[in-house]
Enzyme design. Structure first.
Site, mmCIF file in Angstrom:
data_model
loop_
_atom_site.group_PDB
_atom_site.id
_atom_site.type_symbol
_atom_site.label_atom_id
_atom_site.label_comp_id
_atom_site.label_asym_id
_atom_site.label_seq_id
_atom_site.Cartn_x
_atom_site.Cartn_y
_atom_site.Cartn_z
ATOM 1 N N ASN A 155 -3.222 2.698 4.387
ATOM 2 C CA ASN A 155 -4.323 3.283 5.181
ATOM 3 C C ASN A 155 -5.063 2.291 6.065
ATOM 4 O OD1 ASN A 155 -5.337 2.006 2.956
ATOM 5 N ND2 ASN A 155 -6.943 3.502 2.581
ATOM 6 N N PRO A 179 3.554 -5.391 3.387
ATOM 7 C CA PRO A 179 2.783 -4.209 3.754
ATOM 8 C C PRO A 179 3.439 -2.960 3.160
ATOM 9 C CG PRO A 179 4.094 -4.940 5.631
ATOM 10 C CD PRO A 179 4.301 -5.945 4.540
ATOM 11 N N SER A 180 2.733 -1.849 3.205
ATOM 12 C CA SER A 180 3.346 -0.591 2.776
ATOM 13 C C SER A 180 4.529 -0.286 3.691
ATOM 14 C CB SER A 180 2.332 0.552 2.863
ATOM 15 O OG SER A 180 2.999 1.790 2.747
ATOM 16 N N GLU A 181 5.584 0.277 3.118
ATOM 17 C CA GLU A 181 6.782 0.620 3.904
ATOM 18 C C GLU A 181 6.446 1.747 4.902
ATOM 19 O OE1 GLU A 181 6.152 0.811 0.756
ATOM 20 O OE2 GLU A 181 7.025 2.573 -0.212
ATOM 21 N N GLU A 252 -6.955 -3.398 -6.327
ATOM 22 C CA GLU A 252 -7.829 -2.527 -5.519
ATOM 23 C C GLU A 252 -7.177 -1.155 -5.486
ATOM 24 O OE1 GLU A 252 -11.006 -5.060 -4.136
ATOM 25 O OE2 GLU A 252 -10.635 -2.926 -4.209
ATOM 26 N N GLY A 254 -7.246 3.340 -6.648
ATOM 27 C CA GLY A 254 -7.764 4.600 -6.117
ATOM 28 C C GLY A 254 -9.141 4.957 -6.641
ATOM 29 N N CYS A 286 -9.846 4.906 0.092
ATOM 30 C CA CYS A 286 -9.900 4.865 -1.377
ATOM 31 C C CYS A 286 -11.311 5.063 -1.903
ATOM 32 C CB CYS A 286 -9.389 3.521 -1.848
ATOM 33 S SG CYS A 286 -10.322 2.208 -1.095
ATOM 34 N N GLY A 456 -9.784 -0.497 -10.661
ATOM 35 C CA GLY A 456 -9.312 -1.838 -10.372
ATOM 36 C C GLY A 456 -9.982 -2.957 -11.128
ATOM 37 N N GLU A 460 -12.706 -7.981 -3.691
ATOM 38 C CA GLU A 460 -12.323 -8.584 -2.409
ATOM 39 C C GLU A 460 -13.607 -8.834 -1.639
ATOM 40 O OE1 GLU A 460 -9.056 -6.034 -0.779
ATOM 41 O OE2 GLU A 460 -7.845 -7.752 -1.447
HETATM 42 O O1 TXE Z 1 -0.143 3.466 -2.517
HETATM 43 P P1 TXE Z 1 1.135 3.146 -3.401
HETATM 44 P P2 TXE Z 1 -0.113 4.019 -1.047
HETATM 45 C C1 TXE Z 1 -5.008 3.553 -2.812
HETATM 46 C C2 TXE Z 1 -5.438 4.973 -2.540
HETATM 47 C C3 TXE Z 1 -4.173 5.727 -2.827
HETATM 48 C C4 TXE Z 1 -3.068 4.782 -2.457
HETATM 49 C C5 TXE Z 1 -2.443 5.165 -1.161
HETATM 50 O O2 TXE Z 1 -6.505 5.320 -3.370
HETATM 51 O O3 TXE Z 1 -4.128 6.023 -4.209
HETATM 52 O O4 TXE Z 1 -3.643 3.462 -2.344
HETATM 53 O O5 TXE Z 1 -1.671 4.099 -0.677
HETATM 54 C C6 TXE Z 1 3.905 -1.031 -3.340
HETATM 55 N N1 TXE Z 1 5.788 -3.138 -7.651
HETATM 56 N N2 TXE Z 1 -5.822 2.664 -2.041
HETATM 57 O O6 TXE Z 1 0.482 5.379 -1.071
HETATM 58 O O7 TXE Z 1 2.194 4.147 -3.323
HETATM 59 C C7 TXE Z 1 4.200 -0.080 -2.213
HETATM 60 O O8 TXE Z 1 5.402 -0.436 -1.556
HETATM 61 C C8 TXE Z 1 5.227 -3.724 -6.565
HETATM 62 C C9 TXE Z 1 -6.817 1.887 -2.746
HETATM 63 O O9 TXE Z 1 0.506 2.980 -0.154
HETATM 64 O O10 TXE Z 1 0.556 2.840 -4.692
HETATM 65 C C10 TXE Z 1 2.977 -0.286 -1.324
HETATM 66 O O11 TXE Z 1 3.132 -1.426 -0.511
HETATM 67 N N3 TXE Z 1 4.784 -3.027 -5.481
HETATM 68 C C11 TXE Z 1 -7.394 0.807 -1.900
HETATM 69 C C12 TXE Z 1 1.864 -0.535 -2.334
HETATM 70 O O12 TXE Z 1 2.502 -0.864 -3.552
HETATM 71 C C13 TXE Z 1 4.908 -1.685 -5.507
HETATM 72 C C14 TXE Z 1 -7.608 1.146 -0.466
HETATM 73 C C15 TXE Z 1 0.955 0.664 -2.551
HETATM 74 O O13 TXE Z 1 1.770 1.790 -2.753
HETATM 75 C C16 TXE Z 1 5.483 -0.995 -6.601
HETATM 76 C C17 TXE Z 1 -6.507 1.902 0.073
HETATM 77 C C18 TXE Z 1 5.939 -1.791 -7.706
HETATM 78 N N4 TXE Z 1 6.496 -1.225 -8.775
HETATM 79 C C19 TXE Z 1 -5.671 2.672 -0.685
HETATM 80 N N5 TXE Z 1 5.473 0.339 -6.320
HETATM 81 C C20 TXE Z 1 -8.656 0.141 -2.440
HETATM 82 N N6 TXE Z 1 -9.144 0.435 -3.612
HETATM 83 O O14 TXE Z 1 -9.163 -0.721 -1.734
HETATM 84 C C21 TXE Z 1 4.911 0.468 -5.097
HETATM 85 N N7 TXE Z 1 4.572 -0.735 -4.594
#
Ligand code: TXE
Length: 486
Positions: A155, A179-181, A252, A254, A286, A456, A460
């Site tokens: 996001n 980064p996220s894919e 960090e 959800g 989040c 979390g 940060e």
């Molecule tokens: O998260 P995902 P998303 C949270 C938000 C929501 C989520 C959305 O609340 O729940 O993020 O983002 C990697 N080992 N926040 O869908 O699916 C994956 O490739 C290592 C909180 O991206 O959990 C991606 O890069 N890595 C936040 C990342 O983890 C792994 C602010 C996150 O993926 C993995 C923004 C593994 N086993 C969004 N599996 C805050 N609190 O600041 C996945 N990944």
């Protein structure tokens, strides 16, 4: 119309240059506003992962040998370059995420530059202490951890990359960031700019890929620390994997945060705070305050004013500066959100506004408001991560604090009231890491950001982040002879 230069030179940025390896799985980058493919990157192969970690390890000792002032200087330079390129970086952030340019131009690269500037300035003040013990003394050294891994959510791709890079590098660590894919483009710009500002090759590296690549990074013996921004389920997996090597972690995750509005609140500001806390970035934040508790005396006026203000939504091409509401990041996220909206209707919540998917190629969902939501409804307990606001009503301060805290999450919480004592009582009582009084969702880098409970571990930004990117070594100095029993 902006020039759609979105295809990066290569997928990865390692050792100060772009690196490509098309043996990796191809990842199409989709523009959420139209569904079109705007770039293709390739998931990091084991060879690419090895190259990134080896370079980060090789560069770390030399980088830590720079004085903190020298490290701070290049971080300041990077912040300067980032601000100069804010327009291009904001256009790219909009292509990567679908967030309106109206938002990205003031909230993403600017926040990233703030972090680089702030930690660049803090670097030289990271010192140890001197502890006098009679004739002896102890001094402490605040030392870097070594190679750090950063993993980002989709996001805020630019901001997340910089919020992890800035403190890590200021403290003399090196980093491999994934980064996220779903939003792979912006982190490459952060790497490019750091390198252009004078950060040595290998200090900050970016590799692409999904959770499998993330998992390879987290479990590598060269990694001293992992910082994840993502969902709770992913947080559990990463935390467990990091534990294998007793690695430092920052999580960090959800949230399902409360905003509490008392009868004496400034109504216009409360509605503005709720809009910021539910519809900015189409609700994909989040720390969003998605459970809005409204005291019964002000509820009707609140709903009327919110419904009126929603008429100001201008949904459309997010690259158009006049647009203030964009699509969700992916078709998958859109489907997750619409399933929750359907569930809310089934559970008997009253749909006050929105609720519909917008027809077209983009992943648009209307800003949606439910009222008469009860605490045990799924839409009031689970993180939706989309533009869905739940209004619950309450009578007393004691009751609402207990209900606001009745969640496994603990990221953020907000209160709107004119009563100073009550505002600070609520802030003290909230089980959350990031609280707001008469505002919501502001995240200056000077303030700590992070959650408690399932939301979390660690913080940060602010000086607190230095604790998570350094370790303290105590050195005892004896000034006299050593006394021993025999
Ligand atoms: O998260 P995902 P998303 C949270 C938000 C929501 C989520 C959305 O609340 O729940 O993020 O983002 C990697 N080992 N926040 O869908 O699916 C994956 O490739 C290592 C909180 O991206 O959990 C991606 O890069 N890595 C936040 C990342 O983890 C792994 C602010 C996150 O993926 C993995 C923004 C593994 N086993 C969004 N599996 C805050 N609190 O600041 C996945 N990944």
């Amino acid at each position: 119309m902006q020039s759609k230069k979105t295809q990066p030179q290569a997928s990865h940025f390692i050792n100060g240059r772009y690196v490509e390896d098309k043996a990796g799985t191809a990842i199409p980058v989709i523009y959420p506003a139209t569904g079109e493919v705007i770039a293709t990157v390739y998931s990091a192969t084991p060879a690419v992962i090895e190259q990134a970690l080896a370079c980060a390890q090789a560069a770390q000792k030399e980088w830590a040998a720079w004085t903190a002032t020298e490290r701070g200087r290049v971080l300041h330079r990077a912040a300067e370059i980032m601000r100069q390129r804010n327009h291009e970086l904001s256009v790219l952030e909009t292509y990567d995420t679908g967030k309106p340019y109206q938002e990205t131009s003031v909230a993403d690269a600017t926040s990233a530059a703030d972090a680089l500037e702030y930690f660049g300035g803090l670097a030289a003040s990271i010192t140890g202490e001197y502890i006098q013990l009679g004739n002896d003394f102890v001094y402490t050294r605040r030392e870097p951890l070594g190679v750090c891994v950063g993993i980002g959510a989709w996001n805020y791709p630019t901001q997340i990359a910089a919020w992890k890079a800035a403190p890590a590098l200021a403290c003399g660590n090196t980093m491999v960031f994934k980064p996220s894919e779903i939003t792979p483009l912006c982190a490459l710009q952060v790497a490019e700019i750091l390198h252009e500002a004078g950060v040595p090759a290998g200090v900050y590296n970016v590799v692409q890929g999904d959770g499998l690549v993330g998992a390879s990074l987290v479990t590598d013996d060269r990694v001293a620390k992992v910082s994840l921004t993502g969902s709770v389920p992913t947080g559990r997996k990463v935390y467990a994997a990091a534990a294998e090597g007793i690695r430092h972690v920052t999580m960090e995750l959800g949230g399902k945060s409360p905003i509490v509005i008392f009868d004496d609140a400034h109504l216009e500001n409360a509605v503005s705070g709720v809009i910021l806390g539910n519809f900015y970035a189409s609700g994909q934040v989040c720390s969003n305050g998605t459970r809005v508790f409204v005291q019964k005396g002000i509820k009707a006026a609140f709903l009327d004013r919110l419904t009126e203000r929603l008429k100001g939504v201008n949904m459309g091409d997010p690259q158009d500066p006049a647009v203030n509401f964009g699509p969700l990041v992916s078709a998958r996220q859109r489907d997750i959100v619409t399933a929750y909206i359907k569930k809310g209707v089934e559970e008997g919540a009253r749909l006050v506004a929105g609720g519909q998917v917008v027809d077209g190629a983009g992943f648009f969902v209307e800003p949606t408001v439910f009222a008469e939501v009860s605490d045990n409804m799924v839409i009031a307990r689970e993180e939706i991560f989309g533009p869905v606001l739940c209004v619950l009503d309450f009578d007393t301060e004691e009751e609402v604090l207990a209900r606001a805290n009745d969640t496994l999450f603990g990221l953020a919480a907000g209160v709107f009231t004119a009563d100073l004592g009550r505002a600070h009582r609520m802030a003290a009582g909230f089980e959350a890491g990031t609280c707001y009084i008469n505002t919501y969702n502001l995240a200056p880098v000077e303030a700590p950001f992070g959650g408690s409970k399932l939301s979390g571990v660690g913080r940060e930004n602010s000086k607190a982040a230095i604790q998570h990117y350094t370790q303290v070594k105590g050195v005892y100095v004896a000034m006299g002879d050593v006394e021993a029993p025999f």
